[in-house]
Write a protein that holds these residues in place. Structure first.
Motif, short mmCIF file in Angstrom:
data_model
loop_
_atom_site.label_atom_id
_atom_site.label_comp_id
_atom_site.label_asym_id
_atom_site.label_seq_id
_atom_site.Cartn_x
_atom_site.Cartn_y
_atom_site.Cartn_z
N ASN A 118 8.62 -5.33 -1.84
CA ASN A 118 7.19 -5.61 -1.84
C ASN A 118 7.08 -7.11 -1.56
OD1 ASN A 118 4.58 -6.41 -2.53
ND2 ASN A 118 4.37 -4.76 -4.03
N PHE A 119 6.80 -7.44 -0.29
CA PHE A 119 6.78 -8.84 0.10
C PHE A 119 5.55 -9.58 -0.40
CE2 PHE A 119 9.53 -6.74 3.27
CZ PHE A 119 10.71 -7.37 2.92
N VAL A 120 4.46 -8.87 -0.64
CA VAL A 120 3.25 -9.50 -1.19
C VAL A 120 3.54 -9.97 -2.61
CG1 VAL A 120 0.85 -9.16 -1.85
CG2 VAL A 120 1.70 -8.21 0.31
N LYS A 163 7.38 -11.88 7.63
CA LYS A 163 7.88 -11.53 8.96
C LYS A 163 6.75 -10.84 9.71
CE LYS A 163 12.16 -12.86 8.69
NZ LYS A 163 12.72 -13.87 9.55
N THR A 164 6.68 -11.10 11.01
CA THR A 164 5.66 -10.49 11.88
C THR A 164 6.37 -9.79 13.03
OG1 THR A 164 5.48 -12.41 13.33
CG2 THR A 164 4.09 -12.41 11.35
N PHE A 165 5.59 -9.14 13.90
CA PHE A 165 6.18 -8.54 15.09
C PHE A 165 6.91 -9.58 15.93
CE2 PHE A 165 2.86 -5.04 14.84
CZ PHE A 165 3.77 -4.11 14.38
N ALA A 166 6.42 -10.79 15.93
CA ALA A 166 7.04 -11.86 16.73
C ALA A 166 8.31 -12.41 16.10
CB ALA A 166 6.03 -12.98 16.94
N THR A 167 8.41 -12.38 14.77
CA THR A 167 9.56 -13.01 14.10
C THR A 167 10.59 -12.04 13.57
OG1 THR A 167 8.40 -13.09 11.97
CG2 THR A 167 8.18 -15.02 13.41
N PHE A 168 10.29 -10.75 13.56
CA PHE A 168 11.24 -9.75 13.06
C PHE A 168 11.54 -8.78 14.20
CE2 PHE A 168 12.17 -5.95 10.22
CZ PHE A 168 13.43 -6.39 9.88
N LYS A 169 12.45 -9.20 15.09
CA LYS A 169 12.69 -8.46 16.32
C LYS A 169 13.85 -7.48 16.25
CE LYS A 169 10.69 -11.95 19.24
NZ LYS A 169 10.82 -12.79 20.38
N LYS A 170 14.85 -7.75 15.43
CA LYS A 170 16.05 -6.94 15.44
C LYS A 170 16.43 -6.50 14.02
CE LYS A 170 20.72 -7.05 17.29
NZ LYS A 170 21.73 -7.90 17.91
N ARG A 189 -4.32 -13.41 12.81
CA ARG A 189 -4.18 -12.80 14.12
C ARG A 189 -2.78 -12.24 14.41
NH1 ARG A 189 -6.82 -16.68 18.36
NH2 ARG A 189 -5.70 -18.26 17.22
N ASP A 190 -2.11 -11.76 13.37
CA ASP A 190 -0.80 -11.13 13.54
C ASP A 190 -0.56 -10.12 12.42
OD1 ASP A 190 1.62 -10.58 14.73
OD2 ASP A 190 2.39 -12.62 14.56
N TRP A 191 0.31 -9.15 12.67
CA TRP A 191 0.68 -8.16 11.66
C TRP A 191 1.84 -8.67 10.86
CZ3 TRP A 191 -2.36 -4.29 10.47
CH2 TRP A 191 -3.30 -3.86 11.42
N ASN A 192 1.73 -8.63 9.53
CA ASN A 192 2.79 -9.08 8.62
C ASN A 192 3.46 -7.88 7.97
OD1 ASN A 192 2.28 -12.00 8.71
ND2 ASN A 192 0.35 -11.46 7.75
N LEU A 193 4.78 -7.95 7.83
CA LEU A 193 5.53 -6.93 7.12
C LEU A 193 5.31 -7.16 5.63
CD1 LEU A 193 7.63 -4.63 7.20
CD2 LEU A 193 9.40 -6.39 7.09
N ILE A 194 4.73 -6.16 4.94
CA ILE A 194 4.45 -6.36 3.51
C ILE A 194 5.26 -5.44 2.60
CG2 ILE A 194 2.15 -7.32 3.89
CD1 ILE A 194 1.01 -4.57 3.11
N ASN A 195 5.78 -4.31 3.14
CA ASN A 195 6.61 -3.38 2.36
C ASN A 195 7.72 -2.84 3.24
OD1 ASN A 195 5.23 -3.10 -0.25
ND2 ASN A 195 3.56 -2.27 0.99
#
Length: 82
Positions: free
Chosen positions: A30-32, A63-70, A5-11
């Protein structure tokens, strides 16, 4: 990538270049696969660019929208920020 239920940064890419000389450094993440590729060369000669290094990325979670803010606050490896 949408997961748990969240978007993950993968690249991601960091590209630095000198506007006068065209020299550039391109870090491709490439985080995957947990890999970072470092490519160096000249923007005018993309065919002549060469892979300089590859390294394994070590992190505990995506990292997600919630954890990668800046921007430029996540130290991916020593002296390497995204």
């Amino acid at each position: 990538m949408y997961q748990n239920r969240d978007w993950n940064l993968i690249n991601a890419n960091n590209i630095y270049y000198n506007a006068i000389s065209g020299e550039m450094t391109n870090r491709q993440y490439n985080f995957v696969a947990r890999r970072m590729r470092l490519i160096s060369g000249n923007l005018a000669d993309q065919e002549g660019n060469s892979l300089i290094d590859e390294e394994t990325l070590i992190f505990t979670s995506f990292k997600t929208f919630a954890t990668f803010k800046k921007p430029w606050t996540w130290e991916i490896s020593k002296d390497n920020f995204l």
